[in-house]
Design an enzyme around this catalytic site. Structure first.
Site, PDB file in Angstrom:
ATOM      1  N   LYS A  88       0.875  -1.174   0.000  1.00  0.00           N
ATOM      2  CA  LYS A  88       0.000   0.000   0.000  1.00  0.00           C
ATOM      3  C   LYS A  88       0.911   1.223   0.000  1.00  0.00           C
ATOM      4  CE  LYS A  88      -3.797   2.020   2.703  1.00  0.00           C
ATOM      5  NZ  LYS A  88      -4.694   1.822   3.858  1.00  0.00           N
TER       6      LYS A  88
ATOM      7  N   SER B  25      -9.648   2.282   3.203  1.00  0.00           N
ATOM      8  CA  SER B  25      -8.750   3.020   2.368  1.00  0.00           C
ATOM      9  C   SER B  25      -7.807   2.152   1.529  1.00  0.00           C
ATOM     10  CB  SER B  25      -7.912   3.994   3.196  1.00  0.00           C
ATOM     11  OG  SER B  25      -7.119   3.299   4.105  1.00  0.00           O
TER      12      SER B  25
ATOM     13  N   SER C 143      -9.944  -0.168   7.328  1.00  0.00           N
ATOM     14  CA  SER C 143      -9.386  -0.033   5.991  1.00  0.00           C
ATOM     15  C   SER C 143      -8.731  -1.254   5.367  1.00  0.00           C
ATOM     16  CB  SER C 143      -8.392   1.126   5.960  1.00  0.00           C
ATOM     17  OG  SER C 143      -9.105   2.340   6.112  1.00  0.00           O
TER      18      SER C 143
END
Lengths: 486, 96
Positions: free
Chosen positions: A78, A153, A177
Site C-alpha cells: 500500500k 482506504s 481499511s
C-alpha cells in the site's frame, strides 16, 4: 492452471520445485497489473525494473537451494509504506513527488524474507476514506463491477488481490481499511493486534489506531505474509515485545468446542438483509464444524463511529501538522511569508476529506472543547474496550458482518461524509480496543462479495487465522475470481 | 451544532489551511454535521471512567538509552526538500 490463479502458498511450492521462475512470476503479474490500470487504477507506482532485478536475484537464490520464507514471491505495498528510493505518495498531492529515503520496517522485513515488490497500491488519501475515492490519483474500481467502489482506504490492495494482479498486498487498518475493502472485493483481510506490526515508516494517520496488515486470497496466504511482517521493532515506541507464533503451524487445528459470540449490536436494522443471510449461512458452517454460537451484547459498541470521528481526526490533525511545505512534500509557488507558505502548501496539498478531518481534529482539541469532545471520546472508548473484555470472558471469538451492504456506486456516498463514515460501523470497534480482526469472503449478494468478520482477543492472530482457514476448507468463496480476471 | 463562518475561518487558521471563500460554507456544513453526529457521545455515562489513550492495557511509554545511534545523512534526507542551501531549508523571511 494459470500462474495468477495460484495462491501464494501454491506459488511458493512451485518456485521451490522449479516449475516456474520468479522472473516468470514477476513478468506475468506485472503484465496483468499494467493491463488492468485503465479499468481498475489499483496502482500508483509500478516498479517494473526493480521487480525484475529482484526476481532475478531470487532465482539465483532458489537455484542455490537456500531459500528464505518468501523468496521470489511477488507482493505489492500500500502506498502508505515508505519504500527506499521509490515514490511514496500516501495517495496525496502533498507527497506526489516524495521519494522515501528509507524502508518502512514492514517493507524491510518482507524484503529480508525474500519477497519481490512489484509496486505501490492506490489508496484513499492519507488512509482517510472507505471507498478509495479520495485518492489524488483517481478512484480505484471494484473488479467485480467497475462502476462500484472497492472499499477503502486499502482499495488498491484489495482490488489487486481480487483481480489476481498480485497474490498478496500489504495494507493498513485504522477504522476498517483492511477488512472493509477485503469484504467488498471478496478477499481475505487481516488487521493484527495494535502493536503486533511495526508502524515505523508506515505514514501516520491516527497513531493509537493505525495498524499494518495484509490482504490475500486465503487465510493461509495471509498467515505466510503476516508471519514475516509481525514482530517487535525498537524503532516503533508502541511496538509490543511478544514472540511471533508460527501462524502456519496452527492453521489446521480442529475447531470443535470453539465458542463464537454473535455481536447483537451488529445484527441491527442498518444491516442489509441479504448480507445478513450470507453471514448467518457462514455461521451455520461453523456450527457444523463443532463450534457453539451464542449472542453477546456490547451495549456501548454503537457509539464506536462517533468515538472514532473524534479520536481519529484529533490524532490526524496532530500527525499531519508535519506537512508544512518546508522540509518535504508539496510547497506552494511564491509564498509571501511563512504563514502563507504553510497555509497554501497545505491547502493545495491536501484533498477535501483530509482537510475536513484535520479541521475536525483541530476543533475537538482546541481550548474549551478538549474535555467535551476528545476526553469524552476517550472515556467512551474505555467503555467499549470494557464491553469487549467482558465478551471475551464468555466466548473465544466474536463474529458478525464486516460491512452493512455490498459495494456501492462510485460517487453514491460522497455528498454526505456521515453516510460514508457509517460504512465502518462494524469494523471500528476492533480498532478502538486494539483487537485483531479478520474478514473472509462468505458469499455473494447480487453478484457482489460479502464478508464475515471475526474478532479475537489481543495477540490471538494464530487463532483467528485458524478459524478463518477452517471456514475456507469447507467453502470455496475465497477461490472466486471476477469474470474478467479469471 | 452549527458552526459560524468565523469559527470555520478560525479553525482553518489554527490548522494552517488556506481555504477559498467558496469552500467556507461547504466545510461549515460538513463540520457542523460531524459535530452534531459525534454529539451522541453525550448520551454515554462516563462518570468514573478513565480516558483510554492506548489500546493495550498496562503499557507505558518505552524509553531507550541516551546514546547516539544515528549518522549524518542530511544530504539523503534533504533530497526531497523544496529549497535547500548549504544544508539549510530555505523559507520566506521569518524574522523582520
Amino acid at each position: 492452471m494459470s500462474l495468477h490463479t495460484k495462491t501464494l502458498a501454491q506459488l511458493a511450492k512451485g518456485l521451490r520445485a522449479r516449475e516456474f521462475s520468479s522472473v516468470e512470476l514477476a513478468r506475468a503479474f506485472l503484465e496483468r497489473m499494467e493491463a488492468s490500470q485503465p479499468a481498475l487504477n489499483a496502482f500508483i507506482t509500478v516498479m517494473r525494473e526493480q521487480a525484475l532485478a529482484d526476481a532475478q536475484a531470487a532465482d539465483r537464490e532458489l537455484a542455490s537451494g537456500a531459500t528464505r520464507p518468501l523468496t521470489g514471491l511477488p507482493i505489492v505495498h500500500k502506498d502508505l509504506f515508505c519504500t527506499a528510493g521509490v515514490r511514496t505518495t500516501c495517495g496525496s498531492r502533498m507527497l506526489d513527488n516524495f521519494v522515501s529515503p528509507y524502508d518502512a520496517t514492514v517493507v524491510a522485513k518482507l524484503k529480508a524474507a525474500g519477497a519481490v515488490t512489484l509496486g505501490k497500491s492506490n489508496m484513499d488519501e492519507f488512509a482517510m476514506g472507505s471507498s478509495n475515492e479520495t485518492s489524488y490519483f483517481g478512484p480505484v474500481r471494484n473488479p467485480w463491477n467497475t462502476t462500484l467502489v472497492p472499499g477503502g482506504s486499502s482499495g488498491g490492495s484489495a482490488a489487486a488481490v481480487a483481480a489476481r494482479l498480485v497474490p498478496a498486498a500489504t495494507a493498513t487498518d485504522t477504522g476498517g481499511s483492511i477488512r472493509q475493502p477485503a469484504a467488498l472485493c471478496g478477499v481475505t483481510g487481516v488487521k493484527p493486534t495494535y502493536g503486533r506490526v511495526s508502524r515505523y515508516g508506515m505514514i501516520a494517520f491516527a497513531s493509537s489506531l493505525d495498524q499494518g496488515g495484509v490482504i490475500a486470497a486465503t487465510a493461509e496466504d495471509a498467515a505466510l505474509v503476516l508471519r514475516e511482517m509481525a514482530g517487535f521493532d525498537g524503532n516503533d515506541s508502541t511496538s509490543v515485545d511478544q514472540p511471533v507464533p508460527d501462524y502456519i503451524a496452527t492453521l489446521g487445528t480442529p475447531l470443535a468446542g470453539l465458542k463464537i459470540g454473535l455481536l447483537k449490536e451488529f445484527f441491527d436494522k442498518g444491516l442489509d438483509q441479504e448480507n445478513e443471510r450470507r453471514v448467518r449461512e457462514a455461521l451455520a458452517v461453523y456450527e457444523k464444524l463443532g463450534a457453539r454460537l451464542r449472542e453477546v451484547s456490547l451495549p456501548n459498541l454503537p457509539l464506536s463511529v462517533p468515538v472514532y470521528y473524534v479520536v481519529a481526526p484529533a490524532e490526524c490533525s496532530s500527525n499531519l501538522a508535519r506537512y508544512d511545505g518546508v522540509r518535504y512534500g508539496h510547497r506552494c509557488q511564491d509564498p509571501r511569508d511563512l504563514m502563507d507558505l504553510y497555509k497554501r502548501s497545505r491547502g493545495e496539498g491536501f484533498g477535501a476529506e483530509v482537510k475536513r478531518r484535520v479541521m475536525t481534529g483541530t476543533y475537538v482539541l482546541s481550548a474549551g472543547y478538549y474535555d467535551a469532545y476528545y476526553l469524552k471520546a476517550q472515556k467512551v472508548r474505555q467503555l467499549i474496550n470494557a464491553d469487549f473484555s467482558r465478551a471475551f470472558g464468555e466466548v473465544d471469538v466474536l463474529m458478525g458482518p464486516t460491512t452493512p451492504t455490498p459495494a456501492f456506486e462510485i460517487g453514491a456516498k460522497t455528498a454526505d461524509p456521515i453516510t460514508m463514515y457509517l460504512n465502518d460501523i462494524y469494523t471500528i470497534g476492533a480498532n478502538l480496543a486494539g483487537l485483531p480482526a479478520v474478514s473472509v469472503p462468505c458469499g455473494f449478494v447480487g453478484g457482489l462479495p460479502v464478508g464475515l468478520q471475526i474478532v479475537g482477543r489481543h495477540f490471538s492472530e494464530a487463532k483467528l487465522l485458524n478459524v478463518a482457514h477452517a471456514f475456507q476448507r469447507e467453502t470455496d468463496w475465497h477461490t472466486r475470481i471476477p469474470e474478467h480476471y479469471r | 451544532m452549527s458552526l459560524t463562518r468565523e469559527q470555520i475561518e478560525n479553525i482553518a487558521h489554527l490548522a494552517r489551511l488556506a481555504l477559498r471563500p467558496e469552500e467556507l460554507p461547504v466545510y461549515q456544513q460538513s463540520l457542523s454535521a460531524i459535530l452534531d453526529f459525534v454529539g451522541q457521545l453525550d448520551r454515554a455515562d462516563t462518570g468514573n471512567v478513565a480516558p483510554m489513550a492506548h489500546p493495550l492495557p498496562g503499557l507505558s511509554q518505552r524509553l531507550r538509552a541516551d546514546l547516539v545511534t544515528e549518522s549524518d545523512r542530511h544530504e539523503l534526507y534533504q533530497a526531497n526538500a523544496p529549497q535547500v542551501a548549504a544544508g539549510l531549508y530555505l523559507v520566506p523571511k521569518v524574522i523582520e
